[in-house]
Motif scaffolding. Sequence first.
Motif, mmCIF file in Angstrom:
data_model
loop_
_atom_site.group_PDB
_atom_site.id
_atom_site.type_symbol
_atom_site.label_atom_id
_atom_site.label_comp_id
_atom_site.label_asym_id
_atom_site.label_seq_id
_atom_site.Cartn_x
_atom_site.Cartn_y
_atom_site.Cartn_z
ATOM 1 N N ASN A 177 0.401 -1.135 -0.108
ATOM 2 C CA ASN A 177 0.255 0.020 0.011
ATOM 3 C C ASN A 177 1.068 1.080 0.262
ATOM 4 N N CYS A 178 1.855 1.743 0.319
ATOM 5 C CA CYS A 178 2.715 2.268 0.252
ATOM 6 C C CYS A 178 2.091 3.296 -1.570
ATOM 7 N N ALA A 179 2.423 4.549 -1.230
ATOM 8 C CA ALA A 179 3.041 5.783 -2.563
ATOM 9 C C ALA A 179 3.954 5.716 -3.493
ATOM 10 N N ALA A 180 3.281 5.102 -4.611
ATOM 11 C CA ALA A 180 4.749 5.498 -5.707
ATOM 12 C C ALA A 180 3.948 6.387 -6.558
ATOM 13 N N THR A 181 5.278 6.847 -7.551
ATOM 14 C CA THR A 181 4.675 7.255 -9.007
ATOM 15 C C THR A 181 5.990 6.673 -9.760
ATOM 16 N N TYR A 182 5.426 6.582 -11.232
ATOM 17 C CA TYR A 182 6.338 6.280 -12.002
ATOM 18 C C TYR A 182 5.928 7.505 -13.343
ATOM 19 N N ASP A 183 7.320 7.374 -14.431
ATOM 20 C CA ASP A 183 7.173 9.080 -14.716
ATOM 21 C C ASP A 183 8.732 8.188 -15.663
ATOM 22 N N ALA A 184 7.725 8.009 -17.029
ATOM 23 C CA ALA A 184 9.103 7.878 -18.160
ATOM 24 C C ALA A 184 9.255 9.029 -19.264
ATOM 25 N N PRO A 191 16.551 9.029 -24.856
ATOM 26 C CA PRO A 191 15.588 8.401 -25.431
ATOM 27 C C PRO A 191 14.365 7.615 -24.183
ATOM 28 N N ILE A 192 15.391 6.565 -22.920
ATOM 29 C CA ILE A 192 14.212 6.356 -22.507
ATOM 30 C C ILE A 192 14.813 6.540 -20.592
ATOM 31 N N ASN A 193 14.318 7.472 -20.174
ATOM 32 C CA ASN A 193 14.128 7.963 -18.243
ATOM 33 C C ASN A 193 13.202 7.944 -17.590
ATOM 34 N N ALA A 194 13.308 6.262 -17.086
ATOM 35 C CA ALA A 194 12.667 6.197 -15.942
ATOM 36 C C ALA A 194 12.391 6.157 -15.212
ATOM 37 N N ARG A 195 11.950 6.813 -14.317
ATOM 38 C CA ARG A 195 11.941 7.747 -12.894
ATOM 39 C C ARG A 195 11.083 6.673 -11.404
ATOM 40 N N PHE A 196 11.929 5.917 -10.908
ATOM 41 C CA PHE A 196 9.989 5.454 -10.048
ATOM 42 C C PHE A 196 10.921 5.732 -8.344
ATOM 43 N N SER A 197 9.387 6.922 -7.770
ATOM 44 C CA SER A 197 9.949 6.662 -6.068
ATOM 45 C C SER A 197 8.542 6.064 -5.673
ATOM 46 N N PHE A 198 9.071 6.290 -4.389
ATOM 47 C CA PHE A 198 8.230 5.599 -3.585
ATOM 48 C C PHE A 198 8.815 5.398 -1.781
ATOM 49 N N SER A 199 7.572 5.225 -0.901
ATOM 50 C CA SER A 199 7.603 5.599 0.454
ATOM 51 C C SER A 199 8.012 4.166 0.365
ATOM 52 N N VAL A 267 17.640 -5.783 -8.155
ATOM 53 C CA VAL A 267 16.512 -5.386 -6.889
ATOM 54 C C VAL A 267 16.542 -6.382 -5.651
ATOM 55 N N GLN A 268 16.572 -7.805 -6.117
ATOM 56 C CA GLN A 268 16.238 -8.767 -5.318
ATOM 57 C C GLN A 268 17.924 -8.776 -4.441
ATOM 58 N N GLU A 269 18.719 -8.784 -4.305
ATOM 59 C CA GLU A 269 20.025 -8.516 -3.681
ATOM 60 C C GLU A 269 19.680 -7.616 -2.785
ATOM 61 N N ASN A 270 18.823 -5.729 -2.966
ATOM 62 C CA ASN A 270 18.761 -4.927 -2.872
ATOM 63 C C ASN A 270 17.551 -4.799 -2.258
ATOM 64 N N ARG A 271 17.011 -6.343 -1.696
ATOM 65 C CA ARG A 271 15.728 -5.770 -1.630
ATOM 66 C C ARG A 271 15.327 -5.017 0.489
ATOM 67 N N HIS A 272 16.072 -5.063 0.796
ATOM 68 C CA HIS A 272 16.719 -4.512 2.508
ATOM 69 C C HIS A 272 16.509 -2.676 1.938
ATOM 70 N N LEU A 273 16.847 -2.052 1.194
ATOM 71 C CA LEU A 273 15.918 -1.238 0.682
ATOM 72 C C LEU A 273 15.031 -0.212 0.197
ATOM 73 N N PHE A 274 13.998 -1.829 -0.214
ATOM 74 C CA PHE A 274 13.102 -0.876 -0.725
ATOM 75 C C PHE A 274 12.141 -1.588 0.192
ATOM 76 N N VAL A 275 11.727 -2.888 1.282
ATOM 77 C CA VAL A 275 10.486 -2.849 1.985
ATOM 78 C C VAL A 275 11.338 -2.759 3.706
ATOM 79 N N ARG A 276 10.580 -2.334 4.262
ATOM 80 C CA ARG A 276 10.888 -2.408 6.192
ATOM 81 C C ARG A 276 10.416 -3.398 6.719
#
Length: 276
Positions: A177-184, A191-199, A267-276
């Motif tokens: 349920n975390c807030a997340a936004t995506y902008d490409a 030509p590809i500039n994908a940004r994904f931010s979230f809490s 991302v799997q190796e750095n999963r601790h950066l994404f969820v608490r």
Amino acid sequence: MDVLFPNALVDPGEYLQAQALWRRLFDRIKCEDYRGPMWTEWMSTTFADGTPCYDGSMAIYSQHCAERRKGIKIWQVDPAEDGMTESYLIPSIEPSGEFGEIDSLDISCVLTEENIARVEGLIRLYMVEDLTPEAMIMRIGTQFPKVHKEPLQHPVLVSLDYGLRKHFCALRGTLANCAATYDASPTPGTPINARFSFSRSPGDSAKIEVVAQAKAGGSGLTLTYRISNSDGRLLAEGPRATVGEDMAAPGVQAVADAWLGEITDFVQENRHLFVR
């Protein structure tokens, strides 16, 4: 150009007639030419409390094929909306499902005989001819050039862009349920500039930002992936790869595919950066 069932989004009777029209179209295509694995009705058209939805906030009709992991959604548009025309029809390919596991052909349109014929052509490409999502994106860019102001023209870029959209959709699914936004939105030279931010947790004001880019340079396109916190401090530098200037050269698609696979592992190796 006459609009069929023009009051469908305010009149439940007309809504059901329009919905039945789309159902008959799918049934006819499947009976006439389709010879693949089963497609069935997909998304619900009722709210959580069981109340039917007639206002256009849900797809009026949808089908999906579990074996192919494909779906098709029809979104009917009110022709009375500001700036709308009877010819309005916008198709796109979008990752769907909780983790982006279904490749969905989403079609928003005003219901007219002319648009029904155009929608039928798109359904046949995706269902009967079984075009890949990337091939459909290329075809949509050719047939509907006004849909995107600057559509990606090369298959490798299309593959990278759609692969990243699926990647971030899967990532969003892990965040609950975390807030997340995506902008490409692309920028000159990128030509590809994908940004994904979230809490990382509900109510957390601190943000984590993931940036995936394909940036032009002297040797072609450099693919990068990094994770930063809200003040820009780098938390983890992800995989890099270089796609040569000649994107039609043998092996270029394999490089792009390998990079997409590497960032998933990263991302799997750095999963601790994404969820608490």
